[in-house]
Design a protein around this motif. Sequence first.
Motif, PDB file in Angstrom:
ATOM      1  N   ASP A   1       2.048   7.680   1.124  1.00 61.73           N
ATOM      2  CA  ASP A   1       1.786   8.999   0.709  1.00 61.73           C
ATOM      3  C   ASP A   1       1.145   9.660   1.232  1.00 61.73           C
ATOM      4  O   ASP A   1      -0.203   9.519   2.522  1.00 61.73           O
ATOM      5  N   SER A   2       0.218  10.981   0.508  1.00 62.70           N
ATOM      6  CA  SER A   2      -0.273  12.262   1.589  1.00 62.70           C
ATOM      7  C   SER A   2      -2.274  11.214   1.800  1.00 62.70           C
ATOM      8  O   SER A   2      -2.585  12.286   1.935  1.00 62.70           O
ATOM      9  N   ILE A   3      -2.233  10.613   0.510  1.00 60.44           N
ATOM     10  CA  ILE A   3      -3.764  10.595   0.574  1.00 60.44           C
ATOM     11  C   ILE A   3      -3.916   8.840   1.182  1.00 60.44           C
ATOM     12  O   ILE A   3      -4.894   8.115   0.752  1.00 60.44           O
ATOM     13  N   GLY A   4      -3.055   8.139   2.185  1.00 61.84           N
ATOM     14  CA  GLY A   4      -3.343   6.678   2.498  1.00 61.84           C
ATOM     15  C   GLY A   4      -3.200   6.100   1.897  1.00 61.84           C
ATOM     16  O   GLY A   4      -3.123   4.739   2.096  1.00 61.84           O
ATOM     17  N   GLN A   5      -1.773   5.766   0.390  1.00 62.22           N
ATOM     18  CA  GLN A   5      -1.787   4.964   0.047  1.00 62.22           C
ATOM     19  C   GLN A   5       0.141   4.501  -0.391  1.00 62.22           C
ATOM     20  O   GLN A   5       0.301   5.483   0.778  1.00 62.22           O
ATOM     21  N   THR A   6      -0.001   3.155  -0.053  1.00 65.66           N
ATOM     22  CA  THR A   6       1.669   2.641   0.433  1.00 65.66           C
ATOM     23  C   THR A   6       2.036   2.396  -0.594  1.00 65.66           C
ATOM     24  O   THR A   6       1.498   1.131  -1.142  1.00 65.66           O
ATOM     25  N   THR A   7       3.241   2.464  -0.743  1.00 65.79           N
ATOM     26  CA  THR A   7       3.845   1.663  -1.860  1.00 65.79           C
ATOM     27  C   THR A   7       5.048   0.893  -1.759  1.00 65.79           C
ATOM     28  O   THR A   7       5.981   1.604  -0.991  1.00 65.79           O
ATOM     29  N   SER A   8       5.360  -0.329  -1.856  1.00 60.36           N
ATOM     30  CA  SER A   8       6.685  -0.603  -1.367  1.00 60.36           C
ATOM     31  C   SER A   8       6.984  -1.317  -2.626  1.00 60.36           C
ATOM     32  O   SER A   8       6.353  -1.968  -3.754  1.00 60.36           O
ATOM     33  N   ILE A   9       8.719  -0.953  -2.805  1.00 60.15           N
ATOM     34  CA  ILE A   9       9.629  -1.640  -3.833  1.00 60.15           C
ATOM     35  C   ILE A   9      10.280  -2.807  -3.618  1.00 60.15           C
ATOM     36  O   ILE A   9      11.245  -2.116  -2.877  1.00 60.15           O
ATOM     37  N   ARG A  10      10.925  -4.152  -4.030  1.00 59.53           N
ATOM     38  CA  ARG A  10      11.461  -4.285  -3.559  1.00 59.53           C
ATOM     39  C   ARG A  10      12.128  -4.369  -4.841  1.00 59.53           C
ATOM     40  O   ARG A  10      12.284  -5.330  -6.352  1.00 59.53           O
ATOM     41  N   PHE A  11      14.055  -4.546  -4.775  1.00 62.93           N
ATOM     42  CA  PHE A  11      14.710  -5.464  -5.972  1.00 62.93           C
ATOM     43  C   PHE A  11      15.365  -6.328  -5.887  1.00 62.93           C
ATOM     44  O   PHE A  11      15.869  -6.538  -4.636  1.00 62.93           O
TER      45      PHE A  11
ATOM     46  N   MET B   1      11.974   0.464  -0.795  1.00 61.52           N
ATOM     47  CA  MET B   1      11.287   0.952  -0.053  1.00 61.52           C
ATOM     48  C   MET B   1      10.131   1.052   0.358  1.00 61.52           C
ATOM     49  O   MET B   1       9.187   0.514  -0.633  1.00 61.52           O
ATOM     50  N   VAL B   2       9.667   1.448   1.361  1.00 61.63           N
ATOM     51  CA  VAL B   2       8.582   1.869   1.101  1.00 61.63           C
ATOM     52  C   VAL B   2       7.800   3.192   1.665  1.00 61.63           C
ATOM     53  O   VAL B   2       8.184   3.938   2.410  1.00 61.63           O
ATOM     54  N   LEU B   3       6.801   3.725   0.893  1.00 61.18           N
ATOM     55  CA  LEU B   3       6.335   5.325   1.072  1.00 61.18           C
ATOM     56  C   LEU B   3       4.844   4.810   1.805  1.00 61.18           C
ATOM     57  O   LEU B   3       4.035   4.610   0.959  1.00 61.18           O
TER      58      LEU B   3
ATOM     59  N   ILE C   1      13.757   2.719   3.468  1.00 58.93           N
ATOM     60  CA  ILE C   1      14.850   2.289   2.868  1.00 58.93           C
ATOM     61  C   ILE C   1      15.571   1.496   3.962  1.00 58.93           C
ATOM     62  O   ILE C   1      15.976   1.924   4.252  1.00 58.93           O
ATOM     63  N   SER C   2      15.833   0.117   2.949  1.00 62.35           N
ATOM     64  CA  SER C   2      16.392  -0.584   3.635  1.00 62.35           C
ATOM     65  C   SER C   2      17.589  -1.091   2.627  1.00 62.35           C
ATOM     66  O   SER C   2      17.790  -1.350   1.838  1.00 62.35           O
TER      67      SER C   2
END
Length: 207
Positions: free
Chosen positions: A170-180, A166-168, A156-157
């Motif tokens: 996960d446990s199955i190799g996916q990357t999720t990025s959220i920009r506000f 926020m960048v996550l 979290i920045s």
Amino acid sequence: MNTKIALSTLALTLLPMTALTAHANDTAVTNLNNLLKNTKSMTADFSQTTKASGKSQSFSGSMALERGNKFRWDTKSPSEQLIVANGSTMWVYDKDLQQVTKQSVNNQVGDAPALLLSGDPNQITRNFTVSQPSKGKNYYVLKPKSSSANFRDLSISFNGGKPVMMVLNDSIGQTTSIRFSNININKSIPASQFSFTPPKGVDVINQ
């Protein structure tokens, strides 16, 4: 990947092997808490991208949160989905599927990073180890202590005291990025934003 899955895996290994590492972790927790405790409420637009196996999906919409685990995540494009938490119950409404999932907020705070922002920042150390890779930057990495968590780590920045990304992973190799964007901090939010009544005719699943 739909927003429900992205959020519930998105919804937060620094090992204190030495006194120096433990102290660094304490400092990171303190710095992060100081930023989060100033966020009593927040509204923003968001853009979310999830990448896996060379493919990506993007979503956009608006969100609102308020201290006390009150939360609203409204995805408008490319499909419509609404997630609402009123402090005790979280509803996930998938308009395309005509389905609502109802679950306890207490069971989701550890798995839904956005709920971290709307909860009690002093509880962070109960669920996560925290590091601050660079002293000069308000950028933090949280790793869940629970082996059953749905994600490996969350970053979290902050900019100007506001959470901007926020960048996550996960446990199955996916990357999720959220920009506000269009962020408003500590403004009054109508209580109706955190209430939800399932539309007539939809399937309601209790979890």
